[in-house]
Write a protein that holds these residues in place. Structure first.
Motif, PDB file in Angstrom:
ATOM      1  N   GLU A  58       0.833  -1.204   0.000  1.00 47.42           N
ATOM      2  CA  GLU A  58       0.000   0.000   0.000  1.00 47.42           C
ATOM      3  C   GLU A  58       0.870   1.257   0.000  1.00 47.42           C
ATOM      4  OE1 GLU A  58      -0.289  -2.340   2.476  1.00 47.42           O
ATOM      5  OE2 GLU A  58      -2.147  -3.356   1.906  1.00 47.42           O
ATOM      6  N   GLU A  59       1.912   1.254   0.807  1.00 44.15           N
ATOM      7  CA  GLU A  59       2.821   2.396   0.855  1.00 44.15           C
ATOM      8  C   GLU A  59       3.528   2.568  -0.489  1.00 44.15           C
ATOM      9  OE1 GLU A  59       6.649   4.073   3.407  1.00 44.15           O
ATOM     10  OE2 GLU A  59       5.779   2.142   3.934  1.00 44.15           O
ATOM     11  N   ASN A  60       3.948   1.467  -1.078  1.00 41.41           N
ATOM     12  CA  ASN A  60       4.598   1.517  -2.380  1.00 41.41           C
ATOM     13  C   ASN A  60       3.654   2.090  -3.431  1.00 41.41           C
ATOM     14  OD1 ASN A  60       6.668   0.948  -4.355  1.00 41.41           O
ATOM     15  ND2 ASN A  60       5.413  -0.789  -4.982  1.00 41.41           N
ATOM     16  N   TYR A  61       2.391   1.636  -3.414  1.00 39.57           N
ATOM     17  CA  TYR A  61       1.397   2.141  -4.360  1.00 39.57           C
ATOM     18  C   TYR A  61       1.210   3.642  -4.199  1.00 39.57           C
ATOM     19  CZ  TYR A  61      -3.074   3.055  -6.574  1.00 39.57           C
ATOM     20  OH  TYR A  61      -4.078   3.595  -7.344  1.00 39.57           O
ATOM     21  N   MET A  62       1.107   4.101  -2.964  1.00 43.96           N
ATOM     22  CA  MET A  62       0.911   5.536  -2.719  1.00 43.96           C
ATOM     23  C   MET A  62       2.115   6.352  -3.194  1.00 43.96           C
ATOM     24  SD  MET A  62      -2.114   5.975  -1.686  1.00 43.96           S
ATOM     25  CE  MET A  62      -2.019   7.689  -1.231  1.00 43.96           C
TER      26      MET A  62
END
Length: 103
Positions: free
Chosen positions: A64-68
């Protein structure tokens, strides 16, 4: 800069615990980062992953952090493209698609 180095060092020192507490199996992580299993376990034991390998593991453990982060980077690139005039209008895009017989 020292704070970043300390934070990185803490991540490397705790990476095995982060992996163990994640929902992912080590074999999945090994497959995704593309290093041989014996090399992975040696690097895990000796805490000798390269920064790029740590980044690859972090992207797997925190999708999720990578996507953001990727989304924010894409938005910033889009803003830069607009500022530099590097874009086409909706009508121009439709025209291109029609010429390619895609719509």
């Amino acid at each position: 800069m020292i704070q970043e180095v300390i934070a990185y060092k803490n991540i490397v020192e705790n990476i095995e615990g982060l992996i163990d507490n994640s929902p992912y199996k080590k074999n999945y992580i090994i497959e995704k980062i593309g290093i041989p299993s014996p090399t992975f376990y040696r690097k895990l034991k000796t805490q000798s992953f390269t920064p790029d390998e740590v980044l690859s593991i972090a992207k797997i453990l925190s999708p999720e952090e990578n996507y953001m982060l990727e989304l924010k980077a894409d938005i910033e690139q889009g803003k830069l493209d607009i500022k530099n005039g590097d874009f086409i209008t909706h009508e121009e895009m439709l025209d291109k698609l029609k010429r390619r017989n895609l719509i």
